[in-house]
Scaffold this motif. Structure first.
Motif, short mmCIF file in Angstrom:
data_model
loop_
_atom_site.label_atom_id
_atom_site.label_comp_id
_atom_site.label_asym_id
_atom_site.label_seq_id
_atom_site.Cartn_x
_atom_site.Cartn_y
_atom_site.Cartn_z
N THR A 59 0.90 -1.14 0.15
CA THR A 59 -0.04 -0.12 0.02
C THR A 59 0.81 1.16 -0.12
O THR A 59 0.64 2.44 -0.72
CB THR A 59 -0.94 -0.01 1.14
OG1 THR A 59 -1.79 -1.26 1.29
CG2 THR A 59 -1.78 1.14 1.42
N THR A 60 2.02 1.21 0.57
CA THR A 60 3.17 2.10 0.75
C THR A 60 3.40 2.58 -0.57
O THR A 60 3.53 3.67 -1.04
CB THR A 60 3.93 2.04 1.80
OG1 THR A 60 3.56 1.51 3.21
CG2 THR A 60 4.64 3.30 2.17
N LEU A 61 4.07 1.61 -1.20
CA LEU A 61 4.84 1.67 -2.42
C LEU A 61 3.72 2.16 -3.51
O LEU A 61 4.43 3.16 -4.12
CB LEU A 61 5.38 0.35 -2.88
CG LEU A 61 6.60 -0.27 -1.78
CD1 LEU A 61 7.06 -1.51 -2.34
CD2 LEU A 61 7.65 0.81 -1.87
N ALA A 62 2.84 1.75 -3.45
CA ALA A 62 1.63 2.29 -4.39
C ALA A 62 1.30 3.48 -4.19
O ALA A 62 1.08 4.40 -5.42
CB ALA A 62 0.66 1.42 -4.38
N TRP A 63 1.31 4.00 -3.05
CA TRP A 63 0.79 5.47 -2.89
C TRP A 63 2.06 6.39 -3.33
O TRP A 63 2.04 7.54 -3.82
CB TRP A 63 0.36 5.48 -1.26
CG TRP A 63 0.15 6.87 -0.85
CD1 TRP A 63 -1.21 7.18 -0.92
CD2 TRP A 63 0.80 8.09 -0.21
NE1 TRP A 63 -1.40 8.67 -0.56
CE2 TRP A 63 -0.08 8.93 -0.19
CE3 TRP A 63 2.05 8.21 -0.09
CZ2 TRP A 63 0.23 10.23 0.31
CZ3 TRP A 63 2.44 9.72 0.58
CH2 TRP A 63 1.66 10.53 0.61
N LEU A 64 3.35 5.93 -3.15
CA LEU A 64 4.58 6.75 -3.53
C LEU A 64 4.88 6.77 -4.71
O LEU A 64 5.51 7.79 -5.30
CB LEU A 64 5.64 6.28 -2.71
CG LEU A 64 5.66 6.43 -1.04
CD1 LEU A 64 6.74 5.70 -0.56
CD2 LEU A 64 6.03 7.97 -0.71
N GLN A 65 4.43 5.62 -5.53
CA GLN A 65 4.58 5.73 -7.23
C GLN A 65 4.15 6.91 -7.65
O GLN A 65 3.15 7.39 -7.62
CB GLN A 65 4.01 4.51 -7.73
CG GLN A 65 4.45 4.08 -9.00
CD GLN A 65 3.81 2.94 -9.53
OE1 GLN A 65 3.13 2.25 -8.88
NE2 GLN A 65 4.49 2.51 -10.60
N GLY A 66 5.23 7.59 -8.46
CA GLY A 66 4.90 8.67 -9.50
C GLY A 66 5.19 10.16 -8.69
O GLY A 66 4.73 11.22 -9.29
N ARG A 67 5.45 10.19 -7.55
CA ARG A 67 5.40 11.47 -6.63
C ARG A 67 6.71 12.02 -6.97
O ARG A 67 7.54 11.37 -7.01
CB ARG A 67 5.10 11.24 -5.26
CG ARG A 67 3.69 10.57 -4.94
CD ARG A 67 3.48 10.70 -3.42
NE ARG A 67 2.09 9.92 -3.20
CZ ARG A 67 0.91 10.50 -3.42
NH1 ARG A 67 0.99 12.08 -3.71
NH2 ARG A 67 -0.12 10.10 -3.22
N PRO A 68 6.81 13.43 -7.17
CA PRO A 68 7.92 14.18 -7.64
C PRO A 68 9.46 13.72 -7.06
O PRO A 68 10.25 13.65 -7.82
CB PRO A 68 7.47 15.69 -7.37
CG PRO A 68 5.97 15.30 -7.28
CD PRO A 68 5.55 14.15 -6.76
N PHE A 69 9.24 13.57 -5.74
CA PHE A 69 10.55 13.36 -5.15
C PHE A 69 10.85 11.94 -4.78
O PHE A 69 11.97 11.69 -4.28
CB PHE A 69 10.80 14.29 -3.94
CG PHE A 69 10.91 15.79 -4.39
CD1 PHE A 69 12.09 16.27 -4.42
CD2 PHE A 69 9.82 16.67 -4.57
CE1 PHE A 69 12.24 17.78 -4.82
CE2 PHE A 69 9.92 17.98 -4.82
CZ PHE A 69 10.95 18.45 -4.85
N ALA A 70 9.97 11.14 -5.13
CA ALA A 70 10.07 9.83 -4.70
C ALA A 70 11.11 8.90 -5.31
O ALA A 70 11.49 9.14 -6.58
CB ALA A 70 8.69 9.02 -4.79
N LYS A 71 11.75 8.03 -4.57
CA LYS A 71 12.73 7.30 -5.23
C LYS A 71 12.46 5.75 -4.82
O LYS A 71 11.86 5.46 -3.81
CB LYS A 71 14.20 7.67 -4.70
CG LYS A 71 14.51 8.94 -5.30
CD LYS A 71 16.08 9.59 -4.73
CE LYS A 71 16.42 10.71 -5.01
NZ LYS A 71 17.64 11.18 -4.45
N PRO A 72 13.15 4.74 -5.70
CA PRO A 72 12.79 3.44 -4.98
C PRO A 72 13.52 3.02 -4.03
O PRO A 72 14.59 3.74 -3.56
CB PRO A 72 13.47 2.48 -6.25
CG PRO A 72 13.60 3.61 -7.35
CD PRO A 72 13.63 4.70 -6.71
N VAL A 73 12.80 2.27 -3.17
CA VAL A 73 13.28 1.91 -1.96
C VAL A 73 13.03 0.51 -1.63
O VAL A 73 11.84 -0.08 -2.05
CB VAL A 73 12.46 2.84 -0.72
CG1 VAL A 73 12.71 2.17 0.80
CG2 VAL A 73 12.77 4.32 -1.02
#
Length: 454
Positions: free
Chosen positions: A238-252
């Protein structure tokens, strides 16, 4: 040795450990707002520069107005000066700041995560107690003081004592109409505002895993009101899906970011989510809360003499006698906003209650960020609020901290989606009842403290 999620992040960020246990932690992300001028002044006095301007981000939120979005238009010269100083300090230090006119502006604990600036496994600090909100993304996040802000700016590190570990599990399924805000109020009512004093809460259980990231942010935001230093939720799909595509997000890689089986906690509590009803505070502390379907407690029903005295004081301030049905308690106004409940999901929940109806008392709606405001307007939520009679304004801390004319008059009663109901929090002599967004909307319609129909 099995370790908790908190311990894993803590251990990975220890730069130096003293013999007395105090640790110097590396800081991955530092947020600051307009109140940071004290820290910048400290740096100037010592001739120091910001060590890693690329790891700090500023958000204009505490002092910015919800009406009139130009700095020059702020009527109070002192407040205008604070906002201008915030913008000047950021520019001089080479730090990116999201000022009033920036479309990415917002309340730091709303806009920061939504921009993808907070990521799982990070250490996150800000000169604001509700920094715990960011723990919803699997980060170790906590508020710091002005001198600590200066230390972080100068060194990108902070000295901390390791807090005790607390496991709070919500098991089962929330009833229709109950929310993360109700979970938080139910927890604080049970363990008290000192129940997690100085600790690090990890929220677990099936009901927590079922929450959206927005709802987890609300839950971790309120961890502070239980006395905790921080609140956390282990990151998942759920966390990863929410972060996907956000401007400053990076793979974790979130695989290691969980508490190991057998990890030791200093305190453990489990709540049955199925028994959590829509809640509201009746007094002047977040722990003084009961279901909206219930009654205001009487002092003589208090479990001990100390709380009996506290309850009398709260009832006197709130203009209540004890024994009233909450549904008979009239409100003068409603506030939908703050870093607790101003996200798009919150606005949708309130709008669903208001659609096609008219409010009975004034209602101020302040979205958590400019981006959320634009998204809500694209969905037509602003039209629902306006047609219901509510005031649809800009993003800022607003009525949560009684800023820039957004305040509750002395003796008036407000149903609020914010996080604190202390005496005078929303204005001198103001009386605050903390509720969820849906309950706030229902109360605006009824002019009384009521829950939305499930």
């Amino acid at each position: 040795m099995p370790r908790t999620l908190f311990e894993k992040i803590w251990d990975a960020h220890v730069v130096h450990r003293r013999d007395d246990g105090l640790c110097l932690l590396y800081v991955d992300r530092h947020y600051f707002h307009e109140g940071s001028f004290h820290a910048f002044n400290m740096l100037r006095a010592k001739g120091l520069k910001v060590r890693r301007p690329d790891l700090s981000f500023g958000f204009g939120d505490h002092y910015v107005p919800t009406r009139g979005r130009e700095t020059a238009a702020i009527p109070d010269p002192e407040i205008r000066g604070i906002v201008e100083t915030f913008e000047k300090n950021a520019k001089e230090a080479g730090i990116q700041a999201f000022e009033i006119a920036d479309p990415r502006q917002g309340i730091v604990h709303v806009a920061g995560p939504e921009l993808g600036l907070t990521l799982p496994g990070m250490t996150v600090v800000c000169g604001d107690s509700h920094t715990s909100s960011h723990g919803a993304l699997g980060a170790l996040a906590f508020g710091i003081g002005a001198s600590e802000v200066a230390h972080v700016l100068a060194t990108q590190t902070i000295w901390q004592s390791k807090p005790r570990q607390i496991r709070i599990a919500f098991e089962g399924t929330l009833p229709a109409g109950s929310t993360a805000k109700d979970m938080a109020l139910a927890l604080i009512a049970e363990i008290g505002t000192g129940g997690a004093l100085g600790g690090a809460i990890e929220f677990m259980g099936s009901a927590v895993r079922a929450l959206s990231v927005e709802a987890r942010l609300t839950l971790c935001n309120m961890a502070i009101e239980a006395g905790a230093r921080t609140g956390m939720v282990a990151p998942d799909a759920t966390t990863l899906a929410w972060l996907q595509g956000r401007p400053f997000a990076k793979p974790v890689d979130i695989a290691p970011l969980h508490s190991d089986d057998g990890a030791a906690f200093d305190r453990d509590a489990t709540l049955d989510a199925a028994r959590i009803a829509p809640m509201a505070t009746w007094g002047t502390s977040p722990e003084e809360a009961v279901p909206l379907s219930g009654r205001v407690p009487r002092p003589e029903d208090a479990p001990d003499e100390a709380r009996q005295k506290a309850w009398r004081g709260s009832l006197d301030y709130m203009g209540l006698s004890g024994g009233e049905r909450l549904s008979d308690v009239k409100v003068d106004r409603v506030f939908l906003g703050s870093c607790t409940n101003s996200r798009l999901e919150d606005l949708r929940a309130a709008a669903a209650v208001l659609q096609g109806r008219r409010i009975a008392v004034p209602m101020l709606v302040s979205p958590g960020s400019t981006a959320i405001k634009r998204e809500a307007e694209a969905e037509g939520l602003d039209r629902i609020f306006r047609e219901a009679g509510a005031s649809w304004e800009e993003s800022g801390c607003s009525l949560c901290v009684s800023m820039n004319g957004d305040s509750v008059a002395e003796g008036e009663r407000c149903a609020s989606t914010s996080n604190r109901n202390f005496r005078g929090r929303q204005g001198r002599g103001a009386r605050t009842h903390l509720v969820s967004p849906a309950s706030a909307a229902a109360s605006a319609l009824a002019g009384r403290l009521v829950a939305a129909e499930a």
